[in-house]
Design a protein around this motif. Structure first.
Motif, PDB file in Angstrom:
ATOM      1  N   SER A   1      -5.553   2.472  -7.521  1.00 25.14           N
ATOM      2  CA  SER A   1      -6.453   3.121  -6.489  1.00 25.14           C
ATOM      3  C   SER A   1      -5.354   3.707  -5.299  1.00 25.14           C
ATOM      4  O   SER A   1      -5.790   4.393  -4.538  1.00 25.14           O
ATOM      5  CB  SER A   1      -7.433   2.271  -5.826  1.00 25.14           C
ATOM      6  OG  SER A   1      -6.796   1.065  -5.046  1.00 25.14           O
ATOM      7  N   TRP A   2      -4.035   3.275  -5.384  1.00 23.35           N
ATOM      8  CA  TRP A   2      -3.223   3.499  -4.221  1.00 23.35           C
ATOM      9  C   TRP A   2      -2.976   5.278  -4.110  1.00 23.35           C
ATOM     10  O   TRP A   2      -2.615   5.778  -5.130  1.00 23.35           O
ATOM     11  CB  TRP A   2      -1.798   2.846  -4.395  1.00 23.35           C
ATOM     12  CG  TRP A   2      -0.987   3.009  -3.169  1.00 23.35           C
ATOM     13  CD1 TRP A   2      -1.111   2.259  -2.008  1.00 23.35           C
ATOM     14  CD2 TRP A   2       0.223   3.923  -3.092  1.00 23.35           C
ATOM     15  NE1 TRP A   2       0.189   2.657  -1.399  1.00 23.35           N
ATOM     16  CE2 TRP A   2       0.802   3.736  -1.731  1.00 23.35           C
ATOM     17  CE3 TRP A   2       0.629   5.033  -3.821  1.00 23.35           C
ATOM     18  CZ2 TRP A   2       1.587   4.509  -1.303  1.00 23.35           C
ATOM     19  CZ3 TRP A   2       1.761   5.759  -3.339  1.00 23.35           C
ATOM     20  CH2 TRP A   2       2.324   5.780  -2.105  1.00 23.35           C
ATOM     21  N   ARG A   3      -3.049   5.584  -2.849  1.00 20.68           N
ATOM     22  CA  ARG A   3      -2.908   7.001  -2.580  1.00 20.68           C
ATOM     23  C   ARG A   3      -1.781   7.008  -1.479  1.00 20.68           C
ATOM     24  O   ARG A   3      -1.836   6.428  -0.466  1.00 20.68           O
ATOM     25  CB  ARG A   3      -4.020   7.621  -2.122  1.00 20.68           C
ATOM     26  CG  ARG A   3      -5.265   7.684  -3.264  1.00 20.68           C
ATOM     27  CD  ARG A   3      -4.943   8.566  -4.403  1.00 20.68           C
ATOM     28  NE  ARG A   3      -5.904   8.818  -5.368  1.00 20.68           N
ATOM     29  CZ  ARG A   3      -5.993   7.775  -6.141  1.00 20.68           C
ATOM     30  NH1 ARG A   3      -5.069   6.566  -6.626  1.00 20.68           N
ATOM     31  NH2 ARG A   3      -7.059   7.899  -7.341  1.00 20.68           N
ATOM     32  N   ALA A   4      -0.718   7.706  -1.531  1.00 25.30           N
ATOM     33  CA  ALA A   4       0.347   8.059  -0.622  1.00 25.30           C
ATOM     34  C   ALA A   4      -0.178   8.310   0.850  1.00 25.30           C
ATOM     35  O   ALA A   4       0.164   8.017   1.786  1.00 25.30           O
ATOM     36  CB  ALA A   4       1.355   9.196  -1.190  1.00 25.30           C
ATOM     37  N   ASP A   5      -1.534   9.069   0.760  1.00 28.06           N
ATOM     38  CA  ASP A   5      -1.998   9.763   1.952  1.00 28.06           C
ATOM     39  C   ASP A   5      -2.642   8.717   2.855  1.00 28.06           C
ATOM     40  O   ASP A   5      -3.319   9.088   3.865  1.00 28.06           O
ATOM     41  CB  ASP A   5      -2.599  10.911   1.823  1.00 28.06           C
ATOM     42  CG  ASP A   5      -3.711  10.917   0.784  1.00 28.06           C
ATOM     43  OD1 ASP A   5      -4.015   9.760   0.512  1.00 28.06           O
ATOM     44  OD2 ASP A   5      -4.509  11.934   0.570  1.00 28.06           O
TER      45      ASP A   5
END
Length: 274
Positions: free
Chosen positions: A92-96
């Protein structure tokens, strides 16, 4: 029931295990915020002490599995641990950061989140043992709960915090220092949980895994006969959720709090199948 909680309309209360940890990285603010939005009745965390004496929400002795760094929690300072991200490993990780904060989470920050939420939610804090700091972990947890005014509740039922451990000595330390604070003695075997240990340390609930409870459903009635609630971990499948409800489990910990709440309220739907 009592102590760690009561069964409402035959429904177990739902505890988010390390937050909504199936959908967000465990022990992150993102996971706990999602769990609260999904209606969790309680949230669970594991705590460890840093080298400089801060309580942080990390399950393993090492940060290697969940952080983009390595090392023992007990050998790193809070600032050193904060250098890393604890969500990049999760799908689920998102850089933003659109799915929330995945930095290191302190117990202090989690307590603030729970107490500031718009409805009452219980915080289940598990202290890990054996650890190099021993009883200092429980002392620090109690000091923090005292600072927030929740270490001495008017009654166990009204408590906002519950302390748990697989260590009977840890449960006894909490019970002796904060007699009104609910405690859960966790265990791997029915023999241990059905024996005298819970009585000896004054635990207000016992906590078997779903596997142990499946093999020994009599643990619920035995606990009730001794005035204790039952907390079951980690209950992720529909059949197990239904089993816990049928057996009269007070609290069930799950990685899927939203889905589990929906199952308990509405039953199994096609969209909710495993």
């Amino acid at each position: 029931m009592d102590s760690a909680g009561e069964v409402l309309d035959g429904h177990p209360f739902v505890v988010a295990h390390r937050g909504a940890s199936a959908d967000r990285p465990e022990h992150t603010l993102a996971a706990y915020e999602l769990a609260l939005r999904e209606g969790a009745d309680g949230v669970e965390c594991d705590v460890r002490l840093t080298r400089d004496g801060h309580l942080v929400c990390v399950h393993d002795r090492r940060i290697d599995r969940t952080a983009n760094g390595t090392g023992l929690v007990s050998e790193l300072t809070l600032n050193e641990l904060r250098q890393y991200d604890y969500g990049k490993w999760h799908g689920s990780w998102r850089a933003d950061g659109t799915h929330g904060d995945t930095g290191l989470l302190t117990l202090e920050k989690l307590v603030e989140l729970v107490l500031d939420f718009r409805r009452p939610v219980k915080l289940f804090i598990e202290t890990k043992h054996p650890v190099r700091y021993g009883a200092l972990v429980e002392n620090k947890v109690l000091a923090l709960l005292h600072r927030f005014g929740i270490a001495a509740p008017p009654s166990a039922d009204l408590s906002r915090a519950v302390v748990m451990s697989f260590s009977a000595a840890a449960v006894w330390r909490i019970r002796r220092a904060a007699p009104l604070l609910p405690t859960v003695l966790l265990g791997e075997t029915s023999r241990y949980l059905a024996g005298s240990a819970a009585t000896t340390v004054g635990a207000t609930a016992v906590g078997p895994s779903i596997t142990t409870l499946r093999d020994h459903p009599e643990l619920v009635d035995r606990a009730a006969a001794q005035g204790r609630a039952l907390y079951c971990w980690t209950v992720d499948h529909y059949e197990d959720v239904q089993f816990c409800r049928e057996q009269g489990v007070a609290w069930l910990a799950t990685n899927h709090p939203g889905r589990t709440k929906d199952w308990l309220q509405n039953g199994l739907t096609e969209a909710g199948r495993d």
